[in-house]
Design a protein around this motif. Sequence first.
Motif, mmCIF file in Angstrom:
data_model
loop_
_atom_site.group_PDB
_atom_site.id
_atom_site.type_symbol
_atom_site.label_atom_id
_atom_site.label_comp_id
_atom_site.label_asym_id
_atom_site.label_seq_id
_atom_site.Cartn_x
_atom_site.Cartn_y
_atom_site.Cartn_z
ATOM 1 N N TYR A 253 7.844 13.210 -12.524
ATOM 2 C CA TYR A 253 6.570 13.464 -11.963
ATOM 3 C C TYR A 253 5.674 13.327 -13.159
ATOM 4 O O TYR A 253 5.145 14.557 -13.567
ATOM 5 C CB TYR A 253 6.327 14.549 -11.245
ATOM 6 N N ILE A 254 5.498 12.264 -14.192
ATOM 7 C CA ILE A 254 4.747 12.331 -15.285
ATOM 8 C C ILE A 254 4.062 11.049 -15.203
ATOM 9 O O ILE A 254 4.030 9.975 -14.521
ATOM 10 C CB ILE A 254 5.599 12.185 -16.431
ATOM 11 N N LYS A 255 2.864 11.098 -16.205
ATOM 12 C CA LYS A 255 1.727 9.977 -16.133
ATOM 13 C C LYS A 255 2.571 8.878 -17.005
ATOM 14 O O LYS A 255 3.234 9.021 -18.144
ATOM 15 C CB LYS A 255 0.634 10.600 -16.850
ATOM 16 N N GLN A 256 2.277 7.584 -16.561
ATOM 17 C CA GLN A 256 2.890 6.198 -17.073
ATOM 18 C C GLN A 256 1.619 5.328 -17.068
ATOM 19 O O GLN A 256 0.713 5.474 -16.366
ATOM 20 C CB GLN A 256 3.915 5.913 -16.508
ATOM 21 N N GLU A 257 1.669 4.528 -18.107
ATOM 22 C CA GLU A 257 0.765 3.275 -18.343
ATOM 23 C C GLU A 257 0.957 2.491 -17.389
ATOM 24 O O GLU A 257 2.103 2.022 -17.125
ATOM 25 C CB GLU A 257 0.624 2.899 -19.649
ATOM 26 N N PRO A 258 -0.208 1.625 -16.808
ATOM 27 C CA PRO A 258 0.107 0.893 -15.981
ATOM 28 C C PRO A 258 0.723 -0.479 -16.457
ATOM 29 O O PRO A 258 0.517 -0.550 -17.610
ATOM 30 C CB PRO A 258 -1.243 0.446 -15.260
ATOM 31 N N ARG B 30 4.356 -4.635 -12.320
ATOM 32 C CA ARG B 30 4.305 -3.215 -12.677
ATOM 33 C C ARG B 30 5.748 -2.430 -12.599
ATOM 34 O O ARG B 30 6.417 -2.690 -11.655
ATOM 35 C CB ARG B 30 3.151 -2.622 -11.970
ATOM 36 N N ILE B 31 5.573 -1.421 -13.376
ATOM 37 C CA ILE B 31 6.847 -0.710 -13.303
ATOM 38 C C ILE B 31 6.523 0.805 -13.594
ATOM 39 O O ILE B 31 6.021 1.043 -14.407
ATOM 40 C CB ILE B 31 7.974 -0.836 -14.565
ATOM 41 N N ILE B 32 6.577 1.598 -12.219
ATOM 42 C CA ILE B 32 6.322 3.015 -12.310
ATOM 43 C C ILE B 32 7.409 3.890 -11.998
ATOM 44 O O ILE B 32 7.959 3.757 -11.018
ATOM 45 C CB ILE B 32 5.123 3.704 -11.603
ATOM 46 N N HIS B 33 8.036 4.453 -13.299
ATOM 47 C CA HIS B 33 9.483 4.957 -13.134
ATOM 48 C C HIS B 33 10.245 4.074 -12.377
ATOM 49 O O HIS B 33 10.726 3.116 -13.091
ATOM 50 C CB HIS B 33 9.317 6.522 -12.329
ATOM 51 N N ARG B 34 10.894 4.408 -11.177
ATOM 52 C CA ARG B 34 11.894 3.440 -10.753
ATOM 53 C C ARG B 34 11.203 2.386 -9.674
ATOM 54 O O ARG B 34 11.710 1.669 -8.901
ATOM 55 C CB ARG B 34 12.765 4.274 -10.013
ATOM 56 N N LEU B 35 9.797 2.390 -9.523
ATOM 57 C CA LEU B 35 8.956 1.780 -8.465
ATOM 58 C C LEU B 35 8.644 0.237 -9.181
ATOM 59 O O LEU B 35 8.161 0.547 -10.385
ATOM 60 C CB LEU B 35 7.969 2.544 -8.093
ATOM 61 N N ALA C 141 1.001 -1.392 0.211
ATOM 62 C CA ALA C 141 -0.026 -0.156 -0.086
ATOM 63 C C ALA C 141 0.621 1.133 0.070
ATOM 64 O O ALA C 141 1.965 1.496 0.686
ATOM 65 C CB ALA C 141 -0.880 -0.190 1.329
ATOM 66 N N ILE C 142 0.293 2.414 -1.017
ATOM 67 C CA ILE C 142 0.735 3.661 -0.735
ATOM 68 C C ILE C 142 -0.023 4.517 -0.121
ATOM 69 O O ILE C 142 -1.278 4.448 -0.631
ATOM 70 C CB ILE C 142 1.388 4.075 -2.058
ATOM 71 N N CYS C 143 0.274 5.264 1.068
ATOM 72 C CA CYS C 143 -0.742 5.797 1.666
ATOM 73 C C CYS C 143 -0.494 7.167 2.076
ATOM 74 O O CYS C 143 0.312 7.938 1.576
ATOM 75 C CB CYS C 143 -0.666 5.282 3.230
ATOM 76 N N ILE D 71 -1.878 10.180 -10.862
ATOM 77 C CA ILE D 71 -1.404 10.318 -12.102
ATOM 78 C C ILE D 71 -0.731 9.147 -12.495
ATOM 79 O O ILE D 71 -1.025 8.888 -13.761
ATOM 80 C CB ILE D 71 -0.070 11.643 -11.879
ATOM 81 N N ASN D 72 -0.210 8.313 -11.792
ATOM 82 C CA ASN D 72 0.274 7.101 -12.272
ATOM 83 C C ASN D 72 -0.713 5.934 -12.144
ATOM 84 O O ASN D 72 -0.278 4.618 -12.395
ATOM 85 C CB ASN D 72 1.572 6.611 -11.562
ATOM 86 N N MET D 73 -2.219 6.087 -11.976
ATOM 87 C CA MET D 73 -3.203 4.982 -11.714
ATOM 88 C C MET D 73 -2.786 3.920 -10.723
ATOM 89 O O MET D 73 -2.691 2.683 -11.001
ATOM 90 C CB MET D 73 -3.400 4.569 -13.125
#
Length: 628
Positions: free
Chosen positions: A623-628, A516-521, A400-402, A448-450
Amino acid sequence: MFDGYDSCSEDTSSSSSSDESEEEVAPLASSLPIIKNNGQVYTYPDGKSGMATCEMCGMVGVRDAFYSKTKRFCSVSCSRSYSSNSKKASILARLQGKPPTKKAKVLQKQPLVAKLAAYAQYQATLQNQAKTKTAVPVEGFSWGNYINSNSFTAAPVTCFKHAPMGTCWGDISEGVRVEVPNTDCSLPTKVFWIAGIIKLAGYNALLRYEGFENDSSLDFWCNICGSDIHPVGWCATSGKPLVPPRTIQHKYTNWKAFLVKRLTGAKTLPPDFSQKVSESMQYPFKTSMRVEVVDKTHLCRTRVAVVDSVVGGRLRLVYEESEDKTDDFWCHMYSPLIHHIGWSRSIGHRFKRSDITKKQDGHFDAPPHLFMKVKEVDAAGEWFKEGMKLEAIDPLNLSAICVATIRKVLADGYLMIGIDGSEAADGSDWFCYHATSPSIFPVGFCEINMIELTPPRGYAKLPFKWFDYLRETDSIAAPVKLFNKEVPNHGFHVGMKLEAVDLMEPRLVCVATVTRIIHRLLRIHFDGWEDEYDQWVDCESPDLYPVGWCQLTGYQLQPPAPQSSRDSQSSSSKQKKKAKSQQYKGHKKMTSLQLKEELLDGEEYSFLQGTSDQESNGSASYYIKQEP
């Protein structure tokens, strides 16, 4: 190279002595493949000169085509590059098995008659054993079978800079040739043959013996960093015999000429590969070293612990007050959760003083330079302030991201953060993140990153909207520019397999997948378990490892949960799910009263903050939008 080729075969009709084999080799035609090395073109003059491996670039080629009198390099440039470092040249020469003098080493060969007699006796013994031998199923998890049966792809070793060979893996890829034990052979002694890499999966490689062409019947998986894997030419320098596999023994009468054709222009491992593997598995942390580590029962503070064991860079830490050594904590030596003795005092972090008044005999403080350094920050200008809102990965529920709040600003860029809606009044469940930590994000990152953002516990106004929440709580969002915006070229892709630590039970390393990959996450899924046990992890986390890491280091790998355990009766499934939940979620968040009662049992100190004058971070597109 072919000084190590042994002409003894398992077929009497095709067996011959080493001298006889040399006489059977016919001169190769002038239309043989041309070797191209660094722009220079060479042709192979005859079939008796043998092969050589360039000691600089690892290229395999015809010995007569190599540069210099000693035929150690494929070109002038390799010779010059190699000789520019005399010390390295000396080391590699010793690794190649070259004697200190120019006098050649003469290998004593066993007479052919003795070899055949030994083989016949050994074959008879095998036949007698085969009459009574029953097949025993191999238990345990096999990465090779798992990848082959599902056509999976593994993350390359270069994605893991903290892992052995992570920074010096080079261009090891499909097609590289190596010398490996020949398991398709019944000779009484251990013999070798050349194999090529068909597929790579982390440290593991699917190999196929030379001569099998498109026949995959004897393909096998092995760890490329294992002690039985050698560069081409190792047998020649070590006096080991090269013997063709029994299955294809009949295909060629002149195996030496076959290998010359097949290996011309091929690549092999560097001569010092095994040394690099060994060096990359040397760890600076030693047993009996004292460190400061997060208190697993109260994340807001640290305690003194002692290194009990080191496995593959992972440390088993035993809290200093544990008399029976059962109160332990596992983490990697580069984990942000461990620090040098005195760290808590220097930044103003809470610290639980040990009841032990002096060091035990043999225990000593780990040197500060062994610990992972954080990036310097400039807190003199616009900086994080108490009460600012942000989004953060919950360390007690890593799936979870809270919604979170900065509760205290420490020295050297460290922040104490609390999860909104589940905090104790005395701050005993706050946790420490550095300002450059990849586990904290600006307000709006999840939207932003869904990514699903976990709202404060008990917050009824759903769906959660940051604008409304900031107004209701009369608070402000932490400025976006203060967050870490660097995104390395990590090399991960969705679907890649790896070995990952279950951070809710950090002694376990499990079979896992990047989902999933969101930037470096990265979203890490543990194979065989439900998605609710997934964990958000940074791409450079020291708790991620290549496929085969456990085998290489001797650590126990946790295989995927079997299908039967997921398809069992509903009541049993609920019990297992509950047990897994307790294991994964870590310690339950206690009420304020419970925490206060526990804190009264032990002394706790909060040191004053120090000051620092540090430089600011660089920035990049983040800080940009990326597809899941």
